[in-house]
Design an enzyme around this catalytic site. Structure first.
Site, PDB file in Angstrom:
ATOM      1  N   TYR A 128      -1.037 -28.509  -2.333  1.00 41.31           N
ATOM      2  CA  TYR A 128       0.409 -28.063  -2.089  1.00 41.31           C
ATOM      3  C   TYR A 128       0.027 -26.912  -3.742  1.00 41.31           C
ATOM      4  O   TYR A 128       1.322 -26.376  -3.950  1.00 41.31           O
ATOM      5  CB  TYR A 128       1.147 -28.342  -2.052  1.00 41.31           C
ATOM      6  CG  TYR A 128       1.512 -29.216  -0.595  1.00 41.31           C
ATOM      7  CD1 TYR A 128       0.709 -29.552  -0.258  1.00 41.31           C
ATOM      8  CD2 TYR A 128       2.561 -28.799  -0.602  1.00 41.31           C
ATOM      9  CE1 TYR A 128       0.852 -30.032   1.266  1.00 41.31           C
ATOM     10  CE2 TYR A 128       3.436 -29.044   0.681  1.00 41.31           C
ATOM     11  CZ  TYR A 128       2.402 -30.343   1.580  1.00 41.31           C
ATOM     12  OH  TYR A 128       2.113 -30.639   2.807  1.00 41.31           O
ATOM     13  N   LYS A 180      -7.457 -40.903   2.210  1.00 38.01           N
ATOM     14  CA  LYS A 180      -7.905 -40.615   3.198  1.00 38.01           C
ATOM     15  C   LYS A 180      -9.947 -40.640   2.210  1.00 38.01           C
ATOM     16  O   LYS A 180     -10.624 -40.070   2.529  1.00 38.01           O
ATOM     17  CB  LYS A 180      -8.367 -39.026   3.433  1.00 38.01           C
ATOM     18  CG  LYS A 180      -8.949 -38.528   5.083  1.00 38.01           C
ATOM     19  CD  LYS A 180      -8.447 -39.297   6.215  1.00 38.01           C
ATOM     20  CE  LYS A 180      -9.845 -38.592   7.288  1.00 38.01           C
ATOM     21  NZ  LYS A 180      -9.751 -39.880   8.317  1.00 38.01           N
ATOM     22  N   ASP A 214      -4.735 -42.015   9.010  1.00 40.39           N
ATOM     23  CA  ASP A 214      -4.963 -41.743  10.291  1.00 40.39           C
ATOM     24  C   ASP A 214      -4.229 -42.657  10.602  1.00 40.39           C
ATOM     25  O   ASP A 214      -3.661 -43.342  12.025  1.00 40.39           O
ATOM     26  CB  ASP A 214      -6.227 -41.267  10.928  1.00 40.39           C
ATOM     27  CG  ASP A 214      -7.311 -41.660  10.020  1.00 40.39           C
ATOM     28  OD1 ASP A 214      -7.359 -41.950   9.054  1.00 40.39           O
ATOM     29  OD2 ASP A 214      -8.456 -41.227  10.635  1.00 40.39           O
ATOM     30  N   ASP A 238       4.072 -35.438   3.034  1.00 39.02           N
ATOM     31  CA  ASP A 238       4.992 -34.483   3.872  1.00 39.02           C
ATOM     32  C   ASP A 238       5.269 -35.331   5.147  1.00 39.02           C
ATOM     33  O   ASP A 238       5.701 -34.603   6.319  1.00 39.02           O
ATOM     34  CB  ASP A 238       4.196 -33.504   3.699  1.00 39.02           C
ATOM     35  CG  ASP A 238       5.255 -32.294   4.183  1.00 39.02           C
ATOM     36  OD1 ASP A 238       6.357 -32.590   4.830  1.00 39.02           O
ATOM     37  OD2 ASP A 238       4.652 -31.058   4.666  1.00 39.02           O
ATOM     38  N   ASP A 242       8.268 -36.752   8.039  1.00 36.79           N
ATOM     39  CA  ASP A 242       8.566 -36.731   9.581  1.00 36.79           C
ATOM     40  C   ASP A 242       8.130 -37.486  10.546  1.00 36.79           C
ATOM     41  O   ASP A 242       9.142 -37.740  11.598  1.00 36.79           O
ATOM     42  CB  ASP A 242       8.119 -35.532  10.287  1.00 36.79           C
ATOM     43  CG  ASP A 242       8.972 -34.049   9.284  1.00 36.79           C
ATOM     44  OD1 ASP A 242       9.106 -34.077   8.331  1.00 36.79           O
ATOM     45  OD2 ASP A 242       8.662 -32.367  10.466  1.00 36.79           O
TER      46      ASP A 242
END
Ligand code: NAI
Length: 342
Positions: A128, A180, A214, A238, A242
């Site tokens: 970001y 990750k 994942d 982020d 959601d």
């Protein structure tokens, strides 16, 4: 001596899209509660870009510098091109390094009854930071795209310490660090390594485990109750927040706090929902719950608890829900129903 609580100056951004509707609903509940905020209304986002030619006017920044507190409706960011996200710029300007996103089953008839987790998202770094560009080849100006993610050990340490301290303060027992590091070995490897390092000081008090993102995404939909606190990088946070909102009934229910040393901004997880803007359809619960978090941040725990309980009682009854949850109420009528529960 008077028992009247001290007034608290607070910057207010009604925001874009559904922002003004859900902000109005939230302010009506706060007024009915007698919350002692003195609102300093400011504009930012698409509205400010259109009216003032600047999506983040200096006056808005200066006002938060004074109040150190803001309640913010969602702000629209153009997709693909146009100005940089005002949300990201505000987080950078005030070094709001921790994005705290509680995800809790609030509906008795929800698919998952036992979600009660806190997701903490590193709020300043990763992909970001806005370090990206195209490389033209021949007559194609977008032939190649490059994006750089940046994290510093200091920022990783700060968010890790925030999370473990939050766990101790709020009686949380376990932190799952999500990364990750098998692929982004430096960027998220540094995050994992630093969180593990900080976690050693909390051994015996807070359990630390790790998941690759994942796998975490999959585990969340299979058995979300296994998670107590999730600590992750900016983009994974982020996306996963959601996902968590989806588990508990949708984006209309997910609040958030952006916390820094010198300021805090409270907002819903969701965006400006242009598809339903101006139609009295939006669910204001997420912004109302963010306001309840803000009351608690200001040490107004009794008022925060009353506000949250009134919201829970309202959405607990299918007859007093908004359309996104299958109910009959519009935004304004929902606010009336919450006020009736106070
Ligand atoms: P969105 O969160 O605005 O909407 C996604 C879907 O959820 C839409 O179908 C919308 O109608 C629904 N929804 C969202 N909030 C709702 C609510 N309170 N009640 C009922 N339904 C609701 O995401 P989208 O469409 O991807 O983004 C729209 C704009 O918002 C973009 O410009 C984006 O950059 C911005 N955005 C701003 C954020 C912020 O200010 N913190 C956060 C996320 C997106």
């Amino acid at each position: 001596m008077s028992n009247t609580p001290a007034r608290i100056p607070c910057t207010l951004f009604p925001g874009d899209g559904i922002g003004p509707e859900i902000t109005d609903a939230t302010l009506r509940v706060l007024d009915a509660l007698g919350a002692p905020f003195d609102w300093h209304e400011q504009t930012a986002g698409a509205g400010a870009a259109e009216k003032l030619g600047d999506p983040l006017p200096d006056a808005a920044i200066e006002d938060i510098r004074q109040t150190r507190l803001a309640l913010k409706g969602p702000l629209t960011t153009p997709v693909g091109s146009g100005y940089r996200s005002v949300n990201v710029r505000l987080r950078e300007a005030f070094q709001l390094y921790a994005n705290v996103r509680p995800g809790r089953s609030l509906l008795p008839d929800c698919k998952f009854h036992d979600v009660h987790l806190i997701l903490v998202r590193e709020n300043l770094g990763g992909f970001y930071v806005g370090v990206e560009h195209f490389i033209p080849i021949g007559d194609d100006p977008h032939a190649v795209a490059e994006a750089t993610g940046i994290l510093t050990r200091e920022n990783c340490r700060r968010i890790a310490e925030f999370t473990f301290e939050y766990a101790l303060k709020h009686g949380r027992r376990k932190v799952t660090v999500v990364h990750k590091a098998n692929i982004l070995k430096s960027l998220t490897g540094l995050f994992l390594e630093t969180v593990q390092d900080v976690g050693r000081a909390y051994e015996g008090r807070v359990l630390l485990e790790d998941r690759i993102v994942d796998n975490c995404a999959m585990q969340l939909v299979i058995n979300p109750a296994q998670f107590d606190m999730i600590l992750t990088t900016n983009m994974f946070g982020d996306i996963l927040s959601d996902e968590v909102a989806g588990l508990i009934g949708g984006l209309g229910l997910a609040p958030a706090a952006n916390i820094g040393k010198d300021a805090a901004i409270f907002e819903a997880v969701h965006g400006s929902a242009p598809d339903i803007a101006g139609q009295d359809k939006a669910n204001p619960t997420a912004l109302m719950l963010s306001a309840a978090l803000m009351l608690e941040h200001c040490d107004l725990h009794e008022a925060g608890g009353r506000m949250r309980n009134a919201i829970l009682a309202t959405i607990g009854n299918p007859a007093t829900r908004t359309g996104d949850l299958g109910g009959p109420l519009g935004t304004r009528a929902f606010a009336d129903a919450v006020i009736a529960q106070l």
